[in-house]
Design a protein around this motif. Sequence first.
Motif, PDB file in Angstrom:
ATOM      1  N   LYS A 190       1.051   7.168  -6.457  1.00  0.00           N
ATOM      2  CA  LYS A 190      -0.811   8.021  -6.825  1.00  0.00           C
ATOM      3  C   LYS A 190       0.375   9.429  -6.884  1.00  0.00           C
ATOM      4  CE  LYS A 190      -4.000   5.138  -5.155  1.00  0.00           C
ATOM      5  NZ  LYS A 190      -5.187   5.198  -4.202  1.00  0.00           N
ATOM      6  N   ILE A 204       2.191   2.229  -3.389  1.00  0.00           N
ATOM      7  CA  ILE A 204       0.512   2.730  -4.171  1.00  0.00           C
ATOM      8  C   ILE A 204       0.247   3.543  -4.080  1.00  0.00           C
ATOM      9  CG2 ILE A 204      -1.235   2.470  -4.233  1.00  0.00           C
ATOM     10  CD1 ILE A 204      -1.446  -1.124  -4.607  1.00  0.00           C
ATOM     11  N   ASN A 205       0.975   4.772  -3.064  1.00  0.00           N
ATOM     12  CA  ASN A 205       0.520   5.983  -2.536  1.00  0.00           C
ATOM     13  C   ASN A 205       2.079   6.395  -3.186  1.00  0.00           C
ATOM     14  OD1 ASN A 205      -2.017   5.427  -1.491  1.00  0.00           O
ATOM     15  ND2 ASN A 205      -0.713   4.866   1.199  1.00  0.00           N
ATOM     16  N   ILE A 255      -6.580  -6.046  -2.027  1.00  0.00           N
ATOM     17  CA  ILE A 255      -5.346  -5.181  -2.321  1.00  0.00           C
ATOM     18  C   ILE A 255      -6.074  -5.002  -4.362  1.00  0.00           C
ATOM     19  CG2 ILE A 255      -3.142  -4.030  -3.594  1.00  0.00           C
ATOM     20  CD1 ILE A 255      -2.309  -4.584  -0.549  1.00  0.00           C
ATOM     21  N   ASP A 311      -8.005  -2.317  -5.610  1.00  0.00           N
ATOM     22  CA  ASP A 311      -7.068  -0.779  -6.374  1.00  0.00           C
ATOM     23  C   ASP A 311      -7.394  -1.193  -8.028  1.00  0.00           C
ATOM     24  OD1 ASP A 311      -5.197   0.857  -7.361  1.00  0.00           O
ATOM     25  OD2 ASP A 311      -3.531  -0.148  -6.611  1.00  0.00           O
ATOM     26  N   LYS A 355       0.755  -1.234   0.315  1.00  0.00           N
ATOM     27  CA  LYS A 355       0.264   0.182  -0.168  1.00  0.00           C
ATOM     28  C   LYS A 355       0.855   1.112  -0.211  1.00  0.00           C
ATOM     29  CE  LYS A 355      -3.525  -2.438   1.935  1.00  0.00           C
ATOM     30  NZ  LYS A 355      -4.098  -2.067   4.005  1.00  0.00           N
ATOM     31  N   ASN A 393      -6.381   0.193 -10.191  1.00  0.00           N
ATOM     32  CA  ASN A 393      -4.656   1.174 -11.306  1.00  0.00           C
ATOM     33  C   ASN A 393      -4.780  -0.415 -11.321  1.00  0.00           C
ATOM     34  OD1 ASN A 393      -5.429   4.326  -9.959  1.00  0.00           O
ATOM     35  ND2 ASN A 393      -5.727   3.690 -11.876  1.00  0.00           N
TER      36      ASN A 393
END
Length: 360
Positions: A251, A247-248, A297, A301, A244, A303
């Motif tokens: 972003k 992933i952040n 996830i 998610d 995570k 994406n």
Amino acid sequence: MSEEKDDFEPFNIEDEINKQKRPRKTKSKTAEIRNYRIIIIFLILLNLGIVLMLLNSKKQNDIYASEEGIGKDSLKFLLLSDIHDNKTSIDLLLDKIKNKKYNYIFYLGDMVKMTPGEQNSSTHAIKYEERMAQYLQKLEQIAPVLYIPGNNEPYTIYEKNSPKLTDTSENIHNKYKKIKDDLYILGLGGCTPILNGGKYDKNIIPFSTLNISNVIQNGFPYNLPQYGLDNYKKSDEWFGNDIKKIINEIKKDAGNNNYQTILLSHIGPLYSWTNAQQQLGSGEHWLYLGSMELEKILINDENLMLDIHGHIHPSRGVLTMIPEKTVVNPGAIINGFYGELTLKRENNKWKVNSMNLREL
């Protein structure tokens, strides 16, 4: 009346006979010229044929490149996992695909084979780093390598400032790499503990009655000794939180939602059969080998389009868990298995164009 004279020479039969006996030089020259012309035409046609062959060869190469998936809106990747110090498998692979082209090699962990006692040793780390560098240098003959560590790699490969083993390849454990403006590759290596979770049934949640007897393999480095080996759920949460965080970061880098991601992990989502392994001598008894947090996830998610993982040697395959969410285990190269993935961008979105499981 004046006498008119004929305006021609008198005909002499002897002279004419002598002329016929002489060699016909004019016709001989004509034949010689004709032969030269034939040779010249042949050479021109031969050169033209060579030019056409070269042009056709270039055309065929262009077609081959297109079929291979190399282009502005197409990408091709070689998927490898689990060498386990088997140099022969890499040599066989190089011979098998020497004429193919790829944008990247995705290597999914377990390049070497270390015992748990060796993994935390700095002395052993140096030795195994050198081995990993040798394998990477061989693979770089094919394409640049994006790799993650498995549960058999030295602890140094998991560190934030892990050693750069070669000039070309990149360790993307706990990191990401932007390979197109709208496509990111993120990586998370390592393994959570492996559970003896009972029958392979998605309706059975193995976390409800965990204790030390449920753990078949400690995993590395997500074995969390500080919590005790009976707390698999805590270990899995740690694993999921690391994903995570990456992933952040992506972003923030992307700044919008017009991008997609591919996860390279050593283990896959918990309930994917690409992670299931039947326990020896147990009939229908299965081991749960993946991550529950990763499954969540992958599903949630929007994406994340692909999870490509290794670790479980016999469970090679491709699984679409939900539409446009694919899990791939190319198999272990030590067993002669690998994969090829082609992506194509259509309507501003990357899609799996082909996913082939190959064998040496």
